[in-house]
Each structure stands twice: as structure tokens, then as C-alpha cells.
Design a protein around this motif. Structure first.
Motif, mmCIF file in Angstrom:
data_model
loop_
_atom_site.group_PDB
_atom_site.id
_atom_site.type_symbol
_atom_site.label_atom_id
_atom_site.label_comp_id
_atom_site.label_asym_id
_atom_site.label_seq_id
_atom_site.Cartn_x
_atom_site.Cartn_y
_atom_site.Cartn_z
ATOM 1 N N GLU A 44 0.368 -1.122 0.016
ATOM 2 C CA GLU A 44 -0.220 0.175 -0.100
ATOM 3 C C GLU A 44 0.362 1.671 -0.145
ATOM 4 O O GLU A 44 1.880 1.302 0.373
ATOM 5 N N SER A 45 0.021 2.006 -0.754
ATOM 6 C CA SER A 45 0.923 3.231 -0.598
ATOM 7 C C SER A 45 0.528 4.542 -0.187
ATOM 8 O O SER A 45 -1.180 4.290 -0.132
ATOM 9 N N PHE A 46 0.993 5.410 0.563
ATOM 10 C CA PHE A 46 0.047 6.980 0.990
ATOM 11 C C PHE A 46 0.896 7.998 1.230
ATOM 12 O O PHE A 46 2.994 8.135 1.322
ATOM 13 N N SER A 47 -0.069 8.889 1.517
ATOM 14 C CA SER A 47 1.010 9.694 1.448
ATOM 15 C C SER A 47 0.948 10.718 2.990
ATOM 16 O O SER A 47 -0.448 10.714 3.899
ATOM 17 N N CYS A 48 1.802 11.343 3.746
ATOM 18 C CA CYS A 48 1.530 12.161 5.130
ATOM 19 C C CYS A 48 2.566 13.347 4.602
ATOM 20 O O CYS A 48 3.476 13.440 4.359
ATOM 21 N N ARG A 49 2.201 13.846 6.214
ATOM 22 C CA ARG A 49 2.913 15.656 6.158
ATOM 23 C C ARG A 49 3.181 15.762 7.624
ATOM 24 O O ARG A 49 2.575 15.226 8.196
ATOM 25 N N VAL A 50 4.928 16.085 7.766
ATOM 26 C CA VAL A 50 5.244 15.920 9.147
ATOM 27 C C VAL A 50 5.451 17.123 9.274
ATOM 28 O O VAL A 50 6.549 18.200 8.784
ATOM 29 N N HIS A 51 5.360 17.020 10.689
ATOM 30 C CA HIS A 51 4.971 19.038 11.069
ATOM 31 C C HIS A 51 6.416 18.510 12.041
ATOM 32 O O HIS A 51 6.277 17.563 13.226
ATOM 33 N N LYS A 52 7.789 19.484 11.965
ATOM 34 C CA LYS A 52 8.923 19.180 12.527
ATOM 35 C C LYS A 52 8.458 20.757 13.900
ATOM 36 O O LYS A 52 8.578 21.878 13.098
ATOM 37 N N ASP A 53 8.707 20.931 15.147
ATOM 38 C CA ASP A 53 8.782 21.486 16.330
ATOM 39 C C ASP A 53 10.091 21.111 16.573
ATOM 40 O O ASP A 53 9.776 20.531 18.039
ATOM 41 N N ARG A 54 11.272 21.368 16.132
ATOM 42 C CA ARG A 54 12.575 21.499 16.883
ATOM 43 C C ARG A 54 13.347 21.936 17.677
ATOM 44 O O ARG A 54 12.874 23.012 17.854
ATOM 45 N N PRO A 55 13.611 21.399 19.071
ATOM 46 C CA PRO A 55 13.593 20.055 18.983
ATOM 47 C C PRO A 55 12.522 19.330 19.652
ATOM 48 O O PRO A 55 13.259 18.086 20.498
ATOM 49 N N ARG A 56 11.429 19.304 20.365
ATOM 50 C CA ARG A 56 10.393 18.924 20.875
ATOM 51 C C ARG A 56 9.602 17.884 20.513
ATOM 52 O O ARG A 56 9.068 17.209 21.033
ATOM 53 N N GLU A 57 9.712 18.403 19.463
ATOM 54 C CA GLU A 57 8.173 17.451 19.218
ATOM 55 C C GLU A 57 7.713 17.001 17.029
ATOM 56 O O GLU A 57 8.841 18.288 16.674
ATOM 57 N N VAL A 58 7.251 16.136 16.647
ATOM 58 C CA VAL A 58 7.079 15.436 15.378
ATOM 59 C C VAL A 58 5.578 15.091 15.434
ATOM 60 O O VAL A 58 5.333 14.423 16.007
ATOM 61 N N VAL A 59 4.747 15.510 14.614
ATOM 62 C CA VAL A 59 3.811 15.477 14.166
ATOM 63 C C VAL A 59 3.361 15.416 13.000
ATOM 64 O O VAL A 59 3.672 15.666 12.082
ATOM 65 N N VAL A 60 2.940 13.757 12.773
ATOM 66 C CA VAL A 60 2.664 13.239 11.795
ATOM 67 C C VAL A 60 1.138 13.265 11.189
ATOM 68 O O VAL A 60 0.385 12.169 11.554
ATOM 69 N N SER A 61 0.839 13.908 9.853
ATOM 70 C CA SER A 61 -0.738 14.012 9.682
ATOM 71 C C SER A 61 -1.117 13.372 8.173
ATOM 72 O O SER A 61 -0.431 13.483 7.580
ATOM 73 N N TYR A 62 -1.443 12.486 8.088
ATOM 74 C CA TYR A 62 -2.390 11.655 6.814
ATOM 75 C C TYR A 62 -2.950 12.866 6.061
ATOM 76 O O TYR A 62 -3.728 13.463 6.170
ATOM 77 N N ILE A 63 -2.824 12.179 4.653
ATOM 78 C CA ILE A 63 -2.889 13.183 3.155
ATOM 79 C C ILE A 63 -3.431 12.017 2.517
ATOM 80 O O ILE A 63 -5.199 12.485 2.204
ATOM 81 N N ASP A 64 -3.609 10.869 2.536
ATOM 82 C CA ASP A 64 -4.437 10.102 1.128
ATOM 83 C C ASP A 64 -3.619 8.889 1.308
ATOM 84 O O ASP A 64 -2.897 8.571 1.819
ATOM 85 N N GLY A 65 -4.405 7.896 1.151
ATOM 86 C CA GLY A 65 -4.099 6.107 0.518
ATOM 87 C C GLY A 65 -5.343 5.572 1.527
ATOM 88 O O GLY A 65 -6.041 5.897 1.234
ATOM 89 N N PRO A 66 -5.121 4.175 1.630
ATOM 90 C CA PRO A 66 -5.608 3.092 2.253
ATOM 91 C C PRO A 66 -6.172 3.264 3.421
ATOM 92 O O PRO A 66 -7.225 3.071 4.124
#
Length: 143
Positions: A44-66
Motif C-alpha cells: 500500500e502507498s500513502f502520503s503524509c505531512r510531517v510537522h517539525k517543532d525542533r527539538p520538542r516534537e514531530v507530528v505526522v498527519s495523513y494526506i491520502d492512501g488506504p
């Protein structure tokens, strides 16, 4: 550890089931990527957005896929003894009942395997150790 988690282009080198990954865009604060994952003949393939707040957090949100949805968060907190504590959360569901059933059966094992892959990679890159707390959470002892 923040650098390891946000170096998504290298995920196929060490993460199980990641067959290929294409970074569409990458900046200091955000990346967008397409990933192909596979397991026992399923791909399966999918797309995501990776929000980066250095150095405290990384938040991944879904764009498209299964998936119906996919969210994951990494939180990093410095430890007084050096290194950092890493907290990871993932929440997802598949559109397909078949994939949802498979994910439910394999989720715990797959999650542990992926955490171990990140810990091994941290050890290779930073000479890090890790400690597992009583609640099953992992603390990285790298910086």
C-alpha cells in the motif's frame, strides 16, 4: 533523536516494511512524503505531512492512501542524566476491513519491531543506549 525521526528519506534503510519513500518537499518546519509499505505480499502507498517543532516534537498527519485516518506524534524531552526521553503515539484505522483485521492482529508486534528499529538505528548513529520503563515506554539515552 529528533534528527533521526525527521530524516524520513532514510526510513527504507532501517524500518521494516518500508519498501520505498519519496520526499515531495522538506523544510525546517514541514515535510511531505509518499511511502510504500509492504507485508506478506500486500503493498500500500500513502502520503503524509510531517510537522517539525525542533527539538520538542514531530507530528505526522495523513494526506491520502488506504487509511481512514493516521496520526502519530513523537515528543522529546531532555533527561538530567543526558540524552532524551522519547514518547511515541500512533492512532490509525484502515478503510479496508481486511487490512483493519490484519492490523489489529499484528499491531503490537509491528509497533515493537518498529520501535526496536529506531532504537537500533539510534545506537548505530549516536552510540545510544535505551531504557524501557515499567509502562513499556522506551527512553533513548542519546541526544
Amino acid at each position: 533523536m529528533f534528527a533521526l525521526v525527521t530524516d524520513i528519506a532514510r526510513y527504507p534503510e532501517f524500518l521494516p516494511w518500508v519498501i520505498a519513500l519519496r520526499v515531495r518537499s522538506d523544510s525546517e518546519h514541514e515535510a511531505i512524503a509518499d511511502m510504500i509499505v509492504g507485508f506478506k505480499g500486500l503493498r500500500e502507498s500513502f502520503s503524509c505531512r510531517v510537522h517539525k517543532d525542533r527539538p520538542r516534537e514531530v507530528v505526522v498527519s495523513y494526506i491520502d492512501g488506504p487509511m481512514r485516518h493516521l496520526n502519530n506524534e513523537w515528543h522529546f524531552a531532555p533527561l538530567e542524566t543526558g540524552g532524551c526521553r522519547v514518547d511515541f503515539m500512533v492512532d490509525f484505522s484502515f478503510r479496508s476491513r481486511v487490512f483493519e483485521a490484519l492490523a489489529g492482529q499484528m499491531f503490537d508486534k509491528a509497533l515493537r519491531k518498529m520501535i526496536a528499529a529506531f532504537e537500533t538505528r539510534a545506537g548505530e548513529l549516536y552510540g545510544a543506549g535505551s531504557a524501557i520503563s515499567s509502562d513499556g515506554r522506551s527512553e533513548s539515552l542519546s541526544g
